[in-house]
Scaffold this motif. Structure first.
Motif, PDB file in Angstrom:
ATOM      1  N   ALA A  47     -11.537 -26.116 -61.065  1.00  0.00           N
ATOM      2  CA  ALA A  47     -11.991 -24.822 -60.536  1.00  0.00           C
ATOM      3  C   ALA A  47     -12.805 -25.012 -59.257  1.00  0.00           C
ATOM      4  O   ALA A  47     -12.660 -24.249 -58.302  1.00  0.00           O
ATOM      5  CB  ALA A  47     -12.807 -24.084 -61.593  1.00  0.00           C
ATOM      6  N   ALA A  48     -13.657 -26.027 -59.231  1.00  0.00           N
ATOM      7  CA  ALA A  48     -14.471 -26.286 -58.046  1.00  0.00           C
ATOM      8  C   ALA A  48     -13.593 -26.693 -56.867  1.00  0.00           C
ATOM      9  O   ALA A  48     -13.826 -26.272 -55.736  1.00  0.00           O
ATOM     10  CB  ALA A  48     -15.508 -27.367 -58.340  1.00  0.00           C
ATOM     11  N   SER A  49     -12.582 -27.488 -57.121  1.00  0.00           N
ATOM     12  CA  SER A  49     -11.663 -27.895 -56.054  1.00  0.00           C
ATOM     13  C   SER A  49     -10.918 -26.693 -55.488  1.00  0.00           C
ATOM     14  O   SER A  49     -10.650 -26.626 -54.290  1.00  0.00           O
ATOM     15  CB  SER A  49     -10.650 -28.918 -56.575  1.00  0.00           C
ATOM     16  OG  SER A  49     -11.305 -30.107 -56.910  1.00  0.00           O
ATOM     17  N   ALA A  50     -10.590 -25.751 -56.344  1.00  0.00           N
ATOM     18  CA  ALA A  50      -9.877 -24.552 -55.890  1.00  0.00           C
ATOM     19  C   ALA A  50     -10.759 -23.679 -55.001  1.00  0.00           C
ATOM     20  O   ALA A  50     -10.250 -22.904 -54.200  1.00  0.00           O
ATOM     21  CB  ALA A  50      -9.378 -23.755 -57.085  1.00  0.00           C
ATOM     22  N   ARG A  51     -12.075 -23.804 -55.144  1.00  0.00           N
ATOM     23  CA  ARG A  51     -13.004 -22.991 -54.348  1.00  0.00           C
ATOM     24  C   ARG A  51     -13.373 -23.624 -53.012  1.00  0.00           C
ATOM     25  O   ARG A  51     -14.121 -23.026 -52.242  1.00  0.00           O
ATOM     26  CB  ARG A  51     -14.281 -22.714 -55.140  1.00  0.00           C
ATOM     27  CG  ARG A  51     -14.098 -21.754 -56.284  1.00  0.00           C
ATOM     28  CD  ARG A  51     -15.427 -21.299 -56.860  1.00  0.00           C
ATOM     29  NE  ARG A  51     -16.332 -22.374 -57.183  1.00  0.00           N
ATOM     30  CZ  ARG A  51     -16.470 -22.926 -58.385  1.00  0.00           C
ATOM     31  NH1 ARG A  51     -15.756 -22.495 -59.397  1.00  0.00           N
ATOM     32  NH2 ARG A  51     -17.323 -23.903 -58.580  1.00  0.00           N
ATOM     33  N   PRO A  53     -13.369 -24.274 -49.318  1.00  0.00           N
ATOM     34  CA  PRO A  53     -12.858 -23.422 -48.250  1.00  0.00           C
ATOM     35  C   PRO A  53     -11.643 -24.029 -47.550  1.00  0.00           C
ATOM     36  O   PRO A  53     -11.543 -25.249 -47.405  1.00  0.00           O
ATOM     37  CB  PRO A  53     -14.027 -23.315 -47.266  1.00  0.00           C
ATOM     38  CG  PRO A  53     -15.217 -23.829 -47.973  1.00  0.00           C
ATOM     39  CD  PRO A  53     -14.748 -24.665 -49.107  1.00  0.00           C
ATOM     40  N   ALA A  54     -10.770 -23.158 -47.092  1.00  0.00           N
ATOM     41  CA  ALA A  54      -9.573 -23.621 -46.384  1.00  0.00           C
ATOM     42  C   ALA A  54      -9.941 -24.329 -45.089  1.00  0.00           C
ATOM     43  O   ALA A  54      -9.215 -25.185 -44.607  1.00  0.00           O
ATOM     44  CB  ALA A  54      -8.654 -22.442 -46.100  1.00  0.00           C
ATOM     45  N   ARG A  55     -11.092 -23.973 -44.525  1.00  0.00           N
ATOM     46  CA  ARG A  55     -11.523 -24.569 -43.257  1.00  0.00           C
ATOM     47  C   ARG A  55     -12.372 -25.815 -43.489  1.00  0.00           C
ATOM     48  O   ARG A  55     -13.201 -26.163 -42.669  1.00  0.00           O
ATOM     49  CB  ARG A  55     -12.293 -23.533 -42.460  1.00  0.00           C
ATOM     50  CG  ARG A  55     -11.429 -22.344 -42.073  1.00  0.00           C
ATOM     51  CD  ARG A  55     -12.217 -21.338 -41.294  1.00  0.00           C
ATOM     52  NE  ARG A  55     -13.076 -20.598 -42.215  1.00  0.00           N
ATOM     53  CZ  ARG A  55     -13.899 -19.643 -41.853  1.00  0.00           C
ATOM     54  NH1 ARG A  55     -14.003 -19.304 -40.599  1.00  0.00           N
ATOM     55  NH2 ARG A  55     -14.644 -19.013 -42.737  1.00  0.00           N
ATOM     56  N   PHE A  56     -12.186 -26.508 -44.579  1.00  0.00           N
ATOM     57  CA  PHE A  56     -12.948 -27.710 -44.923  1.00  0.00           C
ATOM     58  C   PHE A  56     -12.625 -28.815 -43.926  1.00  0.00           C
ATOM     59  O   PHE A  56     -11.477 -29.203 -43.764  1.00  0.00           O
ATOM     60  CB  PHE A  56     -12.598 -28.143 -46.345  1.00  0.00           C
ATOM     61  CG  PHE A  56     -13.430 -29.286 -46.836  1.00  0.00           C
ATOM     62  CD1 PHE A  56     -14.736 -29.078 -47.246  1.00  0.00           C
ATOM     63  CD2 PHE A  56     -12.917 -30.564 -46.895  1.00  0.00           C
ATOM     64  CE1 PHE A  56     -15.513 -30.130 -47.701  1.00  0.00           C
ATOM     65  CE2 PHE A  56     -13.687 -31.616 -47.353  1.00  0.00           C
ATOM     66  CZ  PHE A  56     -14.976 -31.395 -47.750  1.00  0.00           C
ATOM     67  N   LYS A  57     -13.656 -29.316 -43.232  1.00  0.00           N
ATOM     68  CA  LYS A  57     -13.437 -30.332 -42.206  1.00  0.00           C
ATOM     69  C   LYS A  57     -14.686 -31.192 -42.073  1.00  0.00           C
ATOM     70  O   LYS A  57     -15.633 -30.824 -41.386  1.00  0.00           O
ATOM     71  CB  LYS A  57     -13.125 -29.654 -40.871  1.00  0.00           C
ATOM     72  CG  LYS A  57     -12.909 -30.607 -39.728  1.00  0.00           C
ATOM     73  CD  LYS A  57     -12.674 -29.846 -38.438  1.00  0.00           C
ATOM     74  CE  LYS A  57     -12.608 -30.811 -37.284  1.00  0.00           C
ATOM     75  NZ  LYS A  57     -12.554 -30.102 -36.018  1.00  0.00           N
ATOM     76  N   LEU A  98     -18.138 -28.130 -44.454  1.00  0.00           N
ATOM     77  CA  LEU A  98     -18.091 -26.669 -44.412  1.00  0.00           C
ATOM     78  C   LEU A  98     -18.046 -26.172 -42.976  1.00  0.00           C
ATOM     79  O   LEU A  98     -18.518 -26.848 -42.063  1.00  0.00           O
ATOM     80  CB  LEU A  98     -19.309 -26.077 -45.111  1.00  0.00           C
ATOM     81  CG  LEU A  98     -19.440 -26.385 -46.605  1.00  0.00           C
ATOM     82  CD1 LEU A  98     -20.731 -25.790 -47.142  1.00  0.00           C
ATOM     83  CD2 LEU A  98     -18.250 -25.862 -47.369  1.00  0.00           C
ATOM     84  N   ASP A  99     -17.506 -24.984 -42.792  1.00  0.00           N
ATOM     85  CA  ASP A  99     -17.554 -24.361 -41.475  1.00  0.00           C
ATOM     86  C   ASP A  99     -18.938 -23.739 -41.298  1.00  0.00           C
ATOM     87  O   ASP A  99     -19.648 -23.506 -42.285  1.00  0.00           O
ATOM     88  CB  ASP A  99     -16.445 -23.310 -41.341  1.00  0.00           C
ATOM     89  CG  ASP A  99     -16.604 -22.191 -42.331  1.00  0.00           C
ATOM     90  OD1 ASP A  99     -17.094 -21.120 -41.939  1.00  0.00           O
ATOM     91  OD2 ASP A  99     -16.244 -22.389 -43.513  1.00  0.00           O
ATOM     92  N   PRO A 100     -19.367 -23.454 -40.065  1.00  0.00           N
ATOM     93  CA  PRO A 100     -20.728 -22.958 -39.837  1.00  0.00           C
ATOM     94  C   PRO A 100     -21.059 -21.664 -40.587  1.00  0.00           C
ATOM     95  O   PRO A 100     -22.162 -21.530 -41.125  1.00  0.00           O
ATOM     96  CB  PRO A 100     -20.792 -22.745 -38.322  1.00  0.00           C
ATOM     97  CG  PRO A 100     -19.782 -23.694 -37.776  1.00  0.00           C
ATOM     98  CD  PRO A 100     -18.692 -23.746 -38.799  1.00  0.00           C
ATOM     99  N   GLU A 101     -20.137 -20.732 -40.637  1.00  0.00           N
ATOM    100  CA  GLU A 101     -20.412 -19.461 -41.321  1.00  0.00           C
ATOM    101  C   GLU A 101     -20.663 -19.670 -42.809  1.00  0.00           C
ATOM    102  O   GLU A 101     -21.625 -19.151 -43.372  1.00  0.00           O
ATOM    103  CB  GLU A 101     -19.238 -18.499 -41.118  1.00  0.00           C
ATOM    104  CG  GLU A 101     -19.433 -17.156 -41.764  1.00  0.00           C
ATOM    105  CD  GLU A 101     -18.239 -16.241 -41.559  1.00  0.00           C
ATOM    106  OE1 GLU A 101     -18.306 -15.115 -42.066  1.00  0.00           O
ATOM    107  OE2 GLU A 101     -17.252 -16.647 -40.922  1.00  0.00           O
ATOM    108  N   THR A 102     -19.811 -20.463 -43.450  1.00  0.00           N
ATOM    109  CA  THR A 102     -19.978 -20.747 -44.884  1.00  0.00           C
ATOM    110  C   THR A 102     -21.241 -21.550 -45.127  1.00  0.00           C
ATOM    111  O   THR A 102     -21.976 -21.293 -46.078  1.00  0.00           O
ATOM    112  CB  THR A 102     -18.751 -21.510 -45.422  1.00  0.00           C
ATOM    113  OG1 THR A 102     -17.577 -20.742 -45.155  1.00  0.00           O
ATOM    114  CG2 THR A 102     -18.867 -21.771 -46.907  1.00  0.00           C
TER     115      THR A 102
END
Length: 121
Positions: A47-51, A53-57, A98-102
């Protein structure tokens, strides 16, 4: 399953680790049936992996700081309460991917939770 989070001790209240409630909790944890824990942990990990963010970098420190500065410059109103210690924590989140917004949203939520917990004591 007992709540393991109840074992966490806030630095402002170290007495909480030695009181009768803490002793009772330790006894409950010792008597708990932990045989189902591996399956629950595996489900939690999925479940944690599914959460994520798509913009994970993931970034190194300098690119993370540049990324934060670009976001900060474009969103000064949203970042008006951010100090240098806050910036350091946000940059750490950026380095984690994480991206800056998240990262800003998560940091502000964690800071609010911490301050709310500190105000109770």
């Amino acid at each position: 399953m007992p709540d393991l989070a109840a074992l966490a001790v806030h630095p402002a209240c170290p007495d909480a680790a030695t009181g009768p409630e803490a002793q009772a909790l330790r006894g409950e944890l010792a008597r708990a049936d932990w045989s189902g824990a591996p399956a629950q942990l595996a489900e939690f990990a999925r479940a944690a992996s599914a959460r994520v963010p798509a913009r994970f970098k993931p970034r190194k420190e300098r690119p993370a700081e540049v990324s934060w500065y670009a976001y900060f410059s474009a969103h000064r109103d949203a970042c008006r309460e951010i100090g240098s210690a806050d910036k350091r924590e946000i940059v750490n989140l950026l380095m984690a991917g994480l991206d800056p917004e998240t990262a800003l949203r998560r940091y502000l939520a964690a800071k609010a939770d911490y301050e709310a917990g500190s105000a109770i004591r």
